[in-house]
Scaffold this active site. Structure first.
Site, PDB file in Angstrom:
ATOM      1  N   GLU A 193      24.445  23.152  13.797  1.00  0.00           N
ATOM      2  CA  GLU A 193      24.726  21.982  14.640  1.00  0.00           C
ATOM      3  C   GLU A 193      23.477  21.134  14.875  1.00  0.00           C
ATOM      4  O   GLU A 193      23.483  20.236  15.723  1.00  0.00           O
ATOM      5  CB  GLU A 193      25.325  22.426  15.978  1.00  0.00           C
ATOM      6  CG  GLU A 193      26.694  23.075  15.807  1.00  0.00           C
ATOM      7  CD  GLU A 193      27.336  23.503  17.116  1.00  0.00           C
ATOM      8  OE1 GLU A 193      26.665  23.418  18.168  1.00  0.00           O
ATOM      9  OE2 GLU A 193      28.503  23.930  17.085  1.00  0.00           O
ATOM     10  N   ASP A 229      26.006  28.324  25.574  1.00  0.00           N
ATOM     11  CA  ASP A 229      27.221  28.901  25.009  1.00  0.00           C
ATOM     12  C   ASP A 229      26.813  30.274  24.490  1.00  0.00           C
ATOM     13  O   ASP A 229      26.148  30.366  23.451  1.00  0.00           O
ATOM     14  CB  ASP A 229      27.793  28.035  23.876  1.00  0.00           C
ATOM     15  CG  ASP A 229      29.078  28.637  23.310  1.00  0.00           C
ATOM     16  OD1 ASP A 229      29.492  29.718  23.779  1.00  0.00           O
ATOM     17  OD2 ASP A 229      29.664  28.026  22.387  1.00  0.00           O
ATOM     18  N   LYS A 322      39.000  21.718  21.844  1.00  0.00           N
ATOM     19  CA  LYS A 322      38.779  21.473  20.426  1.00  0.00           C
ATOM     20  C   LYS A 322      40.151  21.257  19.796  1.00  0.00           C
ATOM     21  O   LYS A 322      40.913  22.222  19.622  1.00  0.00           O
ATOM     22  CB  LYS A 322      38.127  22.697  19.782  1.00  0.00           C
ATOM     23  CG  LYS A 322      36.691  22.998  20.254  1.00  0.00           C
ATOM     24  CD  LYS A 322      36.276  24.391  19.767  1.00  0.00           C
ATOM     25  CE  LYS A 322      34.774  24.621  19.852  1.00  0.00           C
ATOM     26  NZ  LYS A 322      34.422  26.049  19.595  1.00  0.00           N
TER      27      LYS A 322
HETATM   28  P1  PGA Z   1      32.234  27.010  16.263  1.00  0.00           P
HETATM   29  O1  PGA Z   1      31.171  26.983  17.443  1.00  0.00           O
HETATM   30  O2  PGA Z   1      32.649  25.629  15.968  1.00  0.00           O
HETATM   31  O3  PGA Z   1      31.453  27.680  15.162  1.00  0.00           O
HETATM   32  O4  PGA Z   1      33.389  27.863  16.739  1.00  0.00           O
HETATM   33  C1  PGA Z   1      31.186  26.057  18.491  1.00  0.00           C
HETATM   34  C2  PGA Z   1      31.387  26.756  19.798  1.00  0.00           C
HETATM   35  O5  PGA Z   1      31.465  28.003  19.859  1.00  0.00           O
HETATM   36  O6  PGA Z   1      31.482  26.080  20.808  1.00  0.00           O
HETATM   37 ZN    ZN Z   2      31.773  28.009  22.125  1.00  0.00          ZN
END
Ligand code: PGA
Ligand code: ZN
Length: 395
Positions: A193, A229, A322
């Protein structure tokens, strides 16, 4: 009406293939969107299929229910058609990646066909406000090898007077951390990220992020805290939390997180405990939840039924949103609204695998989510941040 849905494979930020959808309408509306992809995915998420397979299945089952059938401005009808085409409760038939790409592209086509920005189309004229961006500045876990055990250390610019000030502050914290790491000759690798992924222990990362946020806060003249997180499901093995240098029992994990909240005045703690531990989550939220956002990502997976359980048990005071965890914008907005009705604050979020798609920036503004988590640097992250700056500048 939707006239045409086209699906193709494109690359995401990790170089994996993902699904992109184009939606066209009778009155000339057009929308394009692509599905993101997680690495530390929750076990209760909707199912992502290999991109090619998701595209083939969606072509076979979903397109005939959309083309010539539904109005792109009727998001609930679009998303109901996707659910009907799939027929399961986790999009395992057509793939949540196909579903979410089509859902988001249809929303953009709907907005385009009526000539309003996406955030207004999603939120309506009486809603819409700017979210505070949480900026990932140091990370490890499933997002980088040989870095911190905790997945993300997040800059939280709570005192920023505008989104612009907040976005710039997070970038400044990110840059300042590089200086601090270089001063100690620590390598400055990056994770998925765009956060620094240094080979240091979590204890040191706490100190560095504390120092960087405090120093940038002084520079810019407003409060910048930080948060985490933990992505604790990734650490959870046989009932314990397994870190590189030690193992913590559930009770020790709760004490540890509560102690870090107190020591560093953490504003935000995401996934501090395992994704099925609703009761233990409630213990921690009871202890620190009056001052700190305790946010369920893998715990809730943007799923209203799981959120409802969390509300009834007092597991958390915040939910990560998400859209690809649940497959449609309708389901995501329903989770946001259920949360808001019970004082559970929404954090609209990217995934570790992303594209240039900016839908989540519009979603966060449209529904008035208090926070957005979409990284700090890197094109697929700044795509969303820069879109927030454009939206803020429009008003
Ligand atoms: P991920 O991580 O997109 O790899 O699941 C992002 C998160 O855990 O917030
Ligand atoms: Zn997360």
């Amino acid at each position: 009406r939707i006239t045409d849905v086209r699906l193709r494979r494109v690359l995401d930020s990790r170089g994996n293939t993902t699904v992109e959808a184009d939606v066209s309408t009778t009155n000339g509306g057009f929308g394009r969107a692509a599905a993101p992809s997680g690495a530390s995915t929750g076990e209760h998420e909707a199912i992502e299929l290999p991109a090619q397979e998701a595209i083939a299945r969606a072509r076979d089952h979903a397109l005939s229910r959309l083309e010539g059938e539904v109005d792109s401005t009727d998001q609930r009808a679009v998303d109901a058609a996707l659910h009907d085409a799939d027929g399961t409760d986790n999009f395992s038939e057509i793939g949540a990646n196909s579903a979410v790409a089509i859902s988001m592209a249809a929303a953009k086509a709907g907005a385009d066909s009526v000539g309003v920005p996406l955030y207004q189309h999603l939120g309506g004229t009486f809603r819409g406000s700017a979210p505070t961006p949480l900026g990932n500045v140091i990370g490890g876990g499933a997002h980088a090898a040989e870095a911190t055990d905790i997945q993300e250390f997040l800059s939280v610019p709570v005192g920023a007077p505008s989104v612009e000030d907040a976005v710039l502050a997070n970038a400044r914290v990110h840059a300042h951390i590089k200086e601090l790491l270089r001063a100690e000759d620590v390598p400055t690798n990056k994770g998925d990220e765009g956060a620094w992924a240094p080979p240091i222990g979590d204890d040191r990362a706490f100190e560095i992020v504390d120092e960087a946020t405090a120093s940038v806060a002084e520079e810019v003249g407003f409060d910048i805290g930080f948060g985490l997180d933990v992505a604790a499901s990734e650490l959870h093995e046989d009932g314990d939390y397994v870190y590189g240098d030690r193992t913590r029992s559930t009770a020790e994990q709760i004490d540890y997180v509560a102690e870090m909240v107190r020591e560093y005045d953490l504003r935000y703690v995401e996934d501090p405990l395992d994704e099925n531990a609703f009761g233990e989550w409630a213990e921690l939220t009871d202890e620190v939840g009056s001052e700190t956002l305790v946010c369920g990502d893998d715990l809730f997976v943007t799923n209203v039924a799981r959120l409802q359980e969390g509300i009834e048990r007092g597991s958390a005071n915040s939910i990560l949103i998400k859209p690809n965890q649940i497959g449609t914008l309708t389901d995501a907005v329903d989770a946001i609204e259920r949360g808001a009705a019970h004082g559970v604050e929404s954090v609209v979020s990217h995934r570790s695998g992303e594209t240039e798609d900016t839908t989540i920036a519009h979603l966060a503004v449209g529904v008035g989510a208090p926070f957005i988590k979409t990284g700090t640097v890197g094109g697929e992250r700044t795509a969303k941040l820069n879109e927030l700056l454009r939206i803020e500048g429009r008003a």
